[in-house]
Design an enzyme around this catalytic site. Sequence first.
Site, PDB file in Angstrom:
ATOM      1  N   TYR A  52       0.822  -1.221   0.000  1.00 26.53           N
ATOM      2  CA  TYR A  52       0.000   0.000   0.000  1.00 26.53           C
ATOM      3  C   TYR A  52       0.855   1.270   0.000  1.00 26.53           C
ATOM      4  CZ  TYR A  52      -3.792  -3.181   0.575  1.00 26.53           C
ATOM      5  OH  TYR A  52      -4.678  -4.190   0.340  1.00 26.53           O
ATOM      6  N   GLU A  72      10.948  -4.650  -5.623  1.00 25.95           N
ATOM      7  CA  GLU A  72      10.036  -5.567  -4.920  1.00 25.95           C
ATOM      8  C   GLU A  72      10.679  -6.957  -4.869  1.00 25.95           C
ATOM      9  OE1 GLU A  72       7.004  -5.731  -3.185  1.00 25.95           O
ATOM     10  OE2 GLU A  72       7.629  -7.836  -3.115  1.00 25.95           O
ATOM     11  N   GLY A 147       0.639  -6.961   0.493  1.00 28.99           N
ATOM     12  CA  GLY A 147      -0.461  -7.574   1.236  1.00 28.99           C
ATOM     13  C   GLY A 147      -1.780  -7.594   0.479  1.00 28.99           C
ATOM     14  N   ASN A 151      -4.786 -10.486   1.163  1.00 28.24           N
ATOM     15  CA  ASN A 151      -5.642 -10.119   2.294  1.00 28.24           C
ATOM     16  C   ASN A 151      -7.129 -10.259   1.983  1.00 28.24           C
ATOM     17  OD1 ASN A 151      -6.496  -7.655   1.116  1.00 28.24           O
ATOM     18  ND2 ASN A 151      -4.757  -6.551   1.968  1.00 28.24           N
ATOM     19  N   GLY A 152      -7.931 -10.047   3.029  1.00 28.80           N
ATOM     20  CA  GLY A 152      -9.380 -10.209   2.908  1.00 28.80           C
ATOM     21  C   GLY A 152     -10.075  -9.008   2.294  1.00 28.80           C
ATOM     22  N   MET A 154     -10.808  -6.111   3.415  1.00 24.24           N
ATOM     23  CA  MET A 154     -11.669  -5.262   4.259  1.00 24.24           C
ATOM     24  C   MET A 154     -11.073  -3.865   4.368  1.00 24.24           C
ATOM     25  SD  MET A 154     -12.522  -7.960   7.301  1.00 24.24           S
ATOM     26  CE  MET A 154     -13.568  -6.891   8.269  1.00 24.24           C
ATOM     27  N   VAL A 282      16.114  -5.599  -1.257  1.00 29.70           N
ATOM     28  CA  VAL A 282      17.092  -4.610  -0.778  1.00 29.70           C
ATOM     29  C   VAL A 282      17.660  -5.101   0.543  1.00 29.70           C
ATOM     30  CG1 VAL A 282      17.443  -2.222  -0.058  1.00 29.70           C
ATOM     31  CG2 VAL A 282      15.870  -2.753  -1.938  1.00 29.70           C
ATOM     32  N   GLU A 393     -13.850  -9.202  13.419  1.00 35.47           N
ATOM     33  CA  GLU A 393     -14.259  -9.527  12.047  1.00 35.47           C
ATOM     34  C   GLU A 393     -14.923 -10.905  12.041  1.00 35.47           C
ATOM     35  OE1 GLU A 393     -10.735  -9.545   9.578  1.00 35.47           O
ATOM     36  OE2 GLU A 393     -11.458 -11.290   8.475  1.00 35.47           O
ATOM     37  N   HIS A 479      -1.731  -8.287  11.079  1.00 33.81           N
ATOM     38  CA  HIS A 479      -1.657  -6.820  11.097  1.00 33.81           C
ATOM     39  C   HIS A 479      -0.410  -6.306  11.815  1.00 33.81           C
ATOM     40  CE1 HIS A 479      -6.384  -6.919  10.974  1.00 33.81           C
ATOM     41  NE2 HIS A 479      -5.841  -7.286   9.837  1.00 33.81           N
ATOM     42  N   ASN A 517      -8.943  -3.221  10.790  1.00 29.03           N
ATOM     43  CA  ASN A 517      -7.992  -3.704   9.789  1.00 29.03           C
ATOM     44  C   ASN A 517      -7.285  -2.493   9.170  1.00 29.03           C
ATOM     45  OD1 ASN A 517     -10.631  -5.012  10.060  1.00 29.03           O
ATOM     46  ND2 ASN A 517      -9.631  -6.696   9.028  1.00 29.03           N
ATOM     47  N   PHE A 519      -5.252  -1.538   6.234  1.00 27.99           N
ATOM     48  CA  PHE A 519      -4.671  -1.046   4.974  1.00 27.99           C
ATOM     49  C   PHE A 519      -5.256   0.275   4.496  1.00 27.99           C
ATOM     50  CE2 PHE A 519      -7.569  -4.099   2.485  1.00 27.99           C
ATOM     51  CZ  PHE A 519      -8.260  -3.125   1.791  1.00 27.99           C
TER      52      PHE A 519
END
Length: 540
Positions: A52, A72, A147, A151-152, A154, A282, A393, A479, A517, A519
Amino acid sequence: MTTNLTRRQILGVAALQTAAALGFTRINLHSAQAAEPDAVDSAPAIVIGSGYGGAVAALRLGQAGIRTLVLEMGRLWNNPGPDGTVFCSTSAPDGRSMWFRNRTEAPLATFLWLDVVNRDISPYPGVLDRVHFDAMSVYVGRGVGGGSLVNGGMAVTPVQSYFSEQFPTVDATEMYGTYFPRARSMLGVNTIDRAWFESTEWYRFARTSRKAAANTGLKTTFVPNVYDFAYMRREADGTATRSALAGEVIYGNNHGKRSLDKTYLASALGTGNVTINTLERVREIRRAADGTYVLTADRIDVTGAVVETKQYGCTYLFLAAGSIGTTELLLRAREKGTLPALDASVGTGWGTNGNVMLARANHVWDTVGADESTIPVMGIDDWANADNPVFAEIAPLPTGLEHWVSLYLAITKNPQRASFTYDPSTDGVKLGWSAAQSAVSVSMAKKLFDRINTANSTIYRYDLFGAGSKVFADDFTYHPLGGCVLGRATDDHGRVKGYSRLYVTDGSLVPGNLGVNPFLTITALAERTMARVLSEDTAP
Ligand code: FAE
């Protein structure tokens, strides 16, 4: 996948595909022998990590006309494997499921105490990693999109008063008026149609958990998501290939999910100013005499062998390797003396967002259904309970069979924090989180779910989290938050203390707990940082 892409995003996806093709070709040309770094590739801006925080930084830099390189460590997830799908299935996982493992390590280890969940796999740069520390392990995504790939989905906006408690120096009015809405819109956040939710078999499990909460006098709330609910309804109708309705989520969704490679990163590549190098990890950051940054990165192949060690130079450096990745890079740099002026608080303020997973056994008449969507859309919201704040959740457990299990991921207001320390013997980091600190989350989750069990005359499930009848899965988190906390290790906009033109834009800025959550908050904070940095720091 029917998510609408803009023309620029489509250009971006095409560029991603070309980059991947080139990347893999280059990898094959090199021997398995690691070489010494030689030539320095440079770009005005480098972003480490493509989750993100990295995706927001890349897009906003690209739009500002600044040539940007994203490094990445995971792969680009776009090419179908031999089975014709990009991601492997959850029921028959292969090497694509996990980051260089011989066996999968799913959060639910057993069913009826049987070792039927995990499978032997071949090591490969798979999409989900479980990073192990002494008393805590951390699930993270690996690949272009971080992620967002696992992830879910949410996309939860935190309670404003708690956000202000955690970020006392951030202007909450601006966050809630500008940056949260911007993040929601860019991420493609949408909500489930209520009438469909109430009628579909795919969410019977959530309705059953809601009923148990209501019987306890507890409030539930719908939670927005980045999974395309219009696509999900077509899955249910049989007019689209199933993904959420086929058990896909933690090892990647082949359809329906608006992961970052479909949103921010596609747009970033569409600017024409952004390049993403994959399978490059890196390892070291230092500052050259002229004030620019020099990075050392290992390029790996799909066996994990280092095939090349590269050096990169840049003027502006954005750390977005996630809470664990960014903290490790900075701590190593401080302790090895390559960035000695980093603040003493780097490595501190880390928490699990109070995560605890648990499950209840329902009565036989309270069925959850054989069909469960993998995408959570509802939570039990008891955060306003000052004695025991918990947001839980309502999680799916799709097995294709009626099992009467209600699963939850509880987010508790655990005030415990831990620090990382650099370990010269491994050149890695250790995490000082203890089992006693997890016990604080467990006791909060237990308090809430004891109430639910009492009100419904139900009991916990003892068979899901490994041998020994473990009820509360308190040894992993989805998380990870903190390690380079906003306003402590950085200024109020993520500028790292001690160095100019060095920034953090990821979950390491969040001080260990958020109550929901994370993000959406990470994305919104990154938008805020980029708006400030681009207006103040990059002027000629
Ligand atoms: P992240 O997304 O982890 O991205 C970091 C990237 O950096 C990764 O792609 C790494 O591979 C890469 N990287 C790391 N080290 C290096 C290095 N040295 N060199 C190059 N690259 C590197 O960071 N959150 C929600 O809000 N809602 C949910 O429903 C939800 N469900 C989740 C379910 C699962 C199974 C998991 C694992 C997480 C879930 N999360 C959820 C958490 C969410 O995905 C996480 O908070 C964000 O992904 C963190 O974003 P960052 O930008 O901090």
